[in-house]
Design a protein around this motif. Sequence first.
Motif, PDB file in Angstrom:
ATOM      1  N   SER A 179     -36.298 -48.713  27.213  1.00  0.00           N
ATOM      2  CA  SER A 179     -37.234 -47.794  27.839  1.00  0.00           C
ATOM      3  C   SER A 179     -38.576 -48.473  28.090  1.00  0.00           C
ATOM      4  O   SER A 179     -38.946 -49.424  27.391  1.00  0.00           O
ATOM      5  CB  SER A 179     -37.471 -46.572  26.930  1.00  0.00           C
ATOM      6  N   LEU A 180     -39.279 -47.980  29.076  1.00  0.00           N
ATOM      7  CA  LEU A 180     -40.652 -48.380  29.365  1.00  0.00           C
ATOM      8  C   LEU A 180     -41.389 -47.149  29.853  1.00  0.00           C
ATOM      9  O   LEU A 180     -40.778 -46.245  30.432  1.00  0.00           O
ATOM     10  CB  LEU A 180     -40.716 -49.458  30.446  1.00  0.00           C
ATOM     11  N   ARG A 181     -42.706 -47.144  29.654  1.00  0.00           N
ATOM     12  CA  ARG A 181     -43.536 -46.115  30.232  1.00  0.00           C
ATOM     13  C   ARG A 181     -44.619 -46.762  31.070  1.00  0.00           C
ATOM     14  O   ARG A 181     -45.409 -47.563  30.567  1.00  0.00           O
ATOM     15  CB  ARG A 181     -44.168 -45.220  29.167  1.00  0.00           C
ATOM     16  N   TYR A 190     -37.340 -36.419  42.250  1.00  0.00           N
ATOM     17  CA  TYR A 190     -36.876 -37.736  41.810  1.00  0.00           C
ATOM     18  C   TYR A 190     -35.886 -38.318  42.810  1.00  0.00           C
ATOM     19  O   TYR A 190     -35.146 -37.585  43.475  1.00  0.00           O
ATOM     20  CB  TYR A 190     -36.181 -37.611  40.445  1.00  0.00           C
ATOM     21  N   GLY A 191     -35.877 -39.646  42.869  1.00  0.00           N
ATOM     22  CA  GLY A 191     -34.849 -40.302  43.645  1.00  0.00           C
ATOM     23  C   GLY A 191     -33.501 -40.136  42.950  1.00  0.00           C
ATOM     24  O   GLY A 191     -33.429 -40.039  41.720  1.00  0.00           O
ATOM     25  N   ALA A 192     -32.439 -40.156  43.729  1.00  0.00           N
ATOM     26  CA  ALA A 192     -31.107 -39.899  43.195  1.00  0.00           C
ATOM     27  C   ALA A 192     -30.721 -40.920  42.124  1.00  0.00           C
ATOM     28  O   ALA A 192     -30.039 -40.585  41.143  1.00  0.00           O
ATOM     29  CB  ALA A 192     -30.078 -39.903  44.319  1.00  0.00           C
ATOM     30  N   SER A 193     -31.158 -42.146  42.289  1.00  0.00           N
ATOM     31  CA  SER A 193     -30.734 -43.201  41.370  1.00  0.00           C
ATOM     32  C   SER A 193     -31.413 -43.122  40.004  1.00  0.00           C
ATOM     33  O   SER A 193     -30.974 -43.784  39.059  1.00  0.00           O
ATOM     34  CB  SER A 193     -30.993 -44.571  41.995  1.00  0.00           C
ATOM     35  N   VAL A 194     -32.476 -42.319  39.885  1.00  0.00           N
ATOM     36  CA  VAL A 194     -33.191 -42.249  38.613  1.00  0.00           C
ATOM     37  C   VAL A 194     -33.155 -40.853  38.002  1.00  0.00           C
ATOM     38  O   VAL A 194     -33.619 -40.652  36.874  1.00  0.00           O
ATOM     39  CB  VAL A 194     -34.657 -42.701  38.767  1.00  0.00           C
ATOM     40  N   GLU A 195     -32.636 -39.890  38.728  1.00  0.00           N
ATOM     41  CA  GLU A 195     -32.559 -38.506  38.235  1.00  0.00           C
ATOM     42  C   GLU A 195     -31.873 -38.470  36.879  1.00  0.00           C
ATOM     43  O   GLU A 195     -30.804 -39.057  36.686  1.00  0.00           O
ATOM     44  CB  GLU A 195     -31.777 -37.655  39.240  1.00  0.00           C
ATOM     45  N   GLY A 196     -32.523 -37.808  35.930  1.00  0.00           N
ATOM     46  CA  GLY A 196     -31.949 -37.688  34.592  1.00  0.00           C
ATOM     47  C   GLY A 196     -32.324 -38.813  33.655  1.00  0.00           C
ATOM     48  O   GLY A 196     -32.140 -38.706  32.432  1.00  0.00           O
ATOM     49  N   ARG A 197     -32.853 -39.907  34.182  1.00  0.00           N
ATOM     50  CA  ARG A 197     -33.263 -41.046  33.338  1.00  0.00           C
ATOM     51  C   ARG A 197     -34.773 -41.220  33.310  1.00  0.00           C
ATOM     52  O   ARG A 197     -35.323 -41.665  32.310  1.00  0.00           O
ATOM     53  CB  ARG A 197     -32.610 -42.343  33.832  1.00  0.00           C
ATOM     54  N   ASN A 222     -36.126 -44.284  30.937  1.00  0.00           N
ATOM     55  CA  ASN A 222     -35.156 -44.442  29.860  1.00  0.00           C
ATOM     56  C   ASN A 222     -33.830 -44.963  30.403  1.00  0.00           C
ATOM     57  O   ASN A 222     -33.567 -44.879  31.600  1.00  0.00           O
ATOM     58  CB  ASN A 222     -34.931 -43.107  29.146  1.00  0.00           C
ATOM     59  N   THR A 223     -33.024 -45.469  29.515  1.00  0.00           N
ATOM     60  CA  THR A 223     -31.689 -45.979  29.875  1.00  0.00           C
ATOM     61  C   THR A 223     -31.789 -46.907  31.082  1.00  0.00           C
ATOM     62  O   THR A 223     -31.091 -46.737  32.091  1.00  0.00           O
ATOM     63  CB  THR A 223     -30.711 -44.819  30.155  1.00  0.00           C
ATOM     64  N   LEU A 224     -32.679 -47.865  30.988  1.00  0.00           N
ATOM     65  CA  LEU A 224     -32.927 -48.746  32.127  1.00  0.00           C
ATOM     66  C   LEU A 224     -31.715 -49.622  32.415  1.00  0.00           C
ATOM     67  O   LEU A 224     -30.960 -50.013  31.516  1.00  0.00           O
ATOM     68  CB  LEU A 224     -34.150 -49.614  31.857  1.00  0.00           C
TER      69      LEU A 224
END
Length: 119
Positions: free
Chosen positions: A17-19, A59-66, A83-85
């Motif tokens: 993860s990163l913020r 959110y973009g589809a590729s990052v939705e939920g993460r 998260n879950t990079l």
Amino acid sequence: QVQVVESGGGLVQAGGSLRLSCAASGSTFSIYGIAWHRQPPGKVRELVAVKFITGPNKYGASVEGRFTISSDNAANTVYLQMNTLKPEDTAVYYCNAKKYVGTRVEDYWGQGTQVTVSS
């Protein structure tokens, strides 16, 4: 004028993860949204997430939920919790402030912060 500065990028292993932080300063009145975009190596820039003053985050589809976009309004700062990079998340991440100026919209961009995800 609005100044936008990103921070928080770095190197992380897959699954980690990163913020990221985006701090806006200057004439921030009438900013109605702040977005995160990213540009992977050799590819076009794409929208990751956007937070508006009113309405739901997007959110973009590729990052939705993460990924999650949030804000500290008192600090004029927007965050992107990642998260879950995955290795495919590797990119330069840019913050974009959108501001109404009369009937026009002006976009302000930061210099970008590199995120590298190793497999």
